[in-house]
Write a protein that holds these residues in place. Structure first.
Motif, short mmCIF file in Angstrom:
data_model
loop_
_atom_site.label_atom_id
_atom_site.label_comp_id
_atom_site.label_asym_id
_atom_site.label_seq_id
_atom_site.Cartn_x
_atom_site.Cartn_y
_atom_site.Cartn_z
N ALA A 1 68.79 76.08 54.42
CA ALA A 1 70.21 75.83 54.69
C ALA A 1 70.70 76.49 55.97
O ALA A 1 71.73 76.11 56.50
CB ALA A 1 71.06 76.31 53.51
N THR B 1 77.52 78.19 63.98
CA THR B 1 77.51 79.22 65.01
C THR B 1 76.80 78.68 66.25
O THR B 1 75.88 77.87 66.14
CB THR B 1 76.83 80.50 64.49
N ARG C 1 72.45 76.96 64.16
CA ARG C 1 71.70 76.99 62.90
C ARG C 1 71.70 75.59 62.29
O ARG C 1 72.73 74.91 62.32
CB ARG C 1 72.31 78.00 61.92
N PHE D 1 78.58 67.32 65.49
CA PHE D 1 77.93 67.74 64.25
C PHE D 1 77.35 66.56 63.49
O PHE D 1 78.04 65.58 63.22
CB PHE D 1 78.95 68.43 63.32
N GLY D 2 76.07 66.67 63.11
CA GLY D 2 75.45 65.74 62.18
C GLY D 2 75.30 66.43 60.83
O GLY D 2 75.60 67.62 60.69
N ASN D 3 74.81 65.68 59.83
CA ASN D 3 74.63 66.26 58.50
C ASN D 3 73.70 67.47 58.51
O ASN D 3 73.78 68.32 57.64
CB ASN D 3 74.06 65.21 57.54
N GLY D 4 72.79 67.53 59.47
CA GLY D 4 71.82 68.62 59.52
C GLY D 4 72.34 69.87 60.19
O GLY D 4 71.58 70.82 60.41
N SER D 5 73.64 69.92 60.52
CA SER D 5 74.23 71.15 61.05
C SER D 5 74.57 72.06 59.88
O SER D 5 75.13 71.62 58.88
CB SER D 5 75.51 70.82 61.84
N ALA D 6 74.24 73.33 60.00
CA ALA D 6 74.39 74.26 58.88
C ALA D 6 75.85 74.61 58.61
O ALA D 6 76.70 74.45 59.49
CB ALA D 6 73.60 75.53 59.15
N ALA D 7 76.13 75.10 57.39
CA ALA D 7 77.46 75.62 57.05
C ALA D 7 77.77 76.83 57.94
O ALA D 7 76.86 77.48 58.45
CB ALA D 7 77.50 76.02 55.58
N ASN D 8 79.06 77.12 58.11
CA ASN D 8 79.52 78.21 58.97
C ASN D 8 78.88 78.10 60.37
O ASN D 8 78.13 78.98 60.79
CB ASN D 8 79.22 79.58 58.35
N ARG E 1 70.06 72.65 59.13
CA ARG E 1 69.60 72.45 57.76
C ARG E 1 68.28 71.70 57.80
O ARG E 1 68.16 70.69 58.49
CB ARG E 1 70.59 71.59 56.98
N GLN F 1 70.42 62.78 61.81
CA GLN F 1 71.26 63.48 62.79
C GLN F 1 71.47 64.94 62.42
O GLN F 1 72.10 65.23 61.41
CB GLN F 1 72.64 62.81 62.93
N ILE F 2 70.94 65.84 63.23
CA ILE F 2 71.27 67.26 63.07
C ILE F 2 72.46 67.58 63.98
O ILE F 2 73.45 68.14 63.52
CB ILE F 2 70.05 68.15 63.37
N PRO G 1 82.38 75.13 55.01
CA PRO G 1 81.26 74.79 54.11
C PRO G 1 80.38 73.64 54.58
O PRO G 1 79.24 73.52 54.16
CB PRO G 1 81.97 74.44 52.80
N MET G 2 80.92 72.77 55.45
CA MET G 2 80.15 71.63 55.96
C MET G 2 79.49 70.83 54.82
O MET G 2 78.27 70.67 54.75
CB MET G 2 79.11 72.09 56.98
#
Lengths: 101, 150
Positions: free
Chosen positions: B64, A67, B114, A58-65, B116, B96-97, A27-28
């Motif tokens: 998202a 890939t 992918r 991974f930062g906060n802007g990495s999406a859930a699940n 956010r 940070q992405i 879920p990140m």
């Protein structure tokens, strides 16, 4: 939760470019805009024959699940290892092999 | 009149140079502290001329899950490869992405993931090369539904 899925070719020639695709159910949760506790992966690392080929922080802007798709030069014996490390230190592992001819 | 025209040409040349080194000039303020992270990554280095191809939708329905592909022309040899690609959000709650770390075992400097995107903003990409050079690229994105609900 946290089930890794890997897509690799079954076989390749030595030195050939291969496409690697990975996905893990996670879920990140950043806990920036919810009261849910934070639940985030920290790093993803891929090795081939014991040598690091690709990593991601991974930062906060990495999406859930999360890939990823990337491209690697196949080398014998073609043993791949994938490790997702949670911020709490838990590791999720997957091993895959490509037959190198 | 001639002088004015010359000034104009000079101005145009200067803008063109800006575009070559790092894409469109950034409009974003330091809303989330992204400039601090960029400065930390640059560590005093100047940007070099180089092309990063950034494949990001101009409009994302769902912030998202926004697909992002970054590609840089590189031989990916031990002596000459892209070593890191940093993705920076100028208007997410946190800048940070993520950071890709690449090696010469990779055949190309091309990666997909992918991301956010919380709201309309500019996404900034820095690519570090094995010889210490840094390239920059930017892309603007509009989102219909923001991607920072979790």
């Amino acid at each position: 939760m946290a089930t890794p899925r890997i897509r690799l070719p079954r076989s390749a020639s030595e030195g050939e470019e291969i496409e690697v695709r990975t996905l893990i159910d996670h879920p990140m949760i950043t806990a920036v805009s919810t009261s849910d506790p934070r639940d985030m992966l920290a790093t993803f690392a891929v090795t081939m024959n014991g040598e690091t080929v690709f990593t991601y922080d991974f930062g906060n802007g990495s999406a859930a699940n999360p890939t990823f798709t990337f491209y690697v030069r196949a080398a014998a014996p073609g043993d791949f290892s994938f490790v997702w490390t949670h911020e709490d230190g838990t590791e999720y592992l997957a091993d895959e092999s490509v037959a190198i001819s | 009149m001639t002088v004015e025209r010359r000034t104009l040409i000079k101005g145009a040349a200067a803008s063109a140079a800006l575009v070559l080194v790092g894409g469109a000039p950034l409009r974003a303020d330091n809303h989330n502290g992204w400039q601090g992270w960029r400065d930390q990554l640059l560590a005093g280095r100047e940007l070099s001329e180089g092309t990063i191809t950034l494949d990001l939708p101009a409009v994302a329905e769902n912030g998202a899950q926004v697909p992002l592909t970054v590609q840089i022309d590189s031989p990916m040899t031990a002596d000459d490869h892209v070593s890191a690609i940093h993705i920076i959000a100028t208007r997410n709650p946190a800048p940070q992405i993520g950071t890709f770390r690449l090696t010469p075992q990779m055949t190309r400097a091309e990666v997909m993931t992918r991301i956010r995107v919380a709201e309309e903003q500019e996404i900034l990409v820095l690519a570090e090369l094995s010889d210490g050079r840094v390239f920059q690229q930017t892309a603007s994105i509009i989102v219909s539904v923001g991607g920072c609900a979790t």
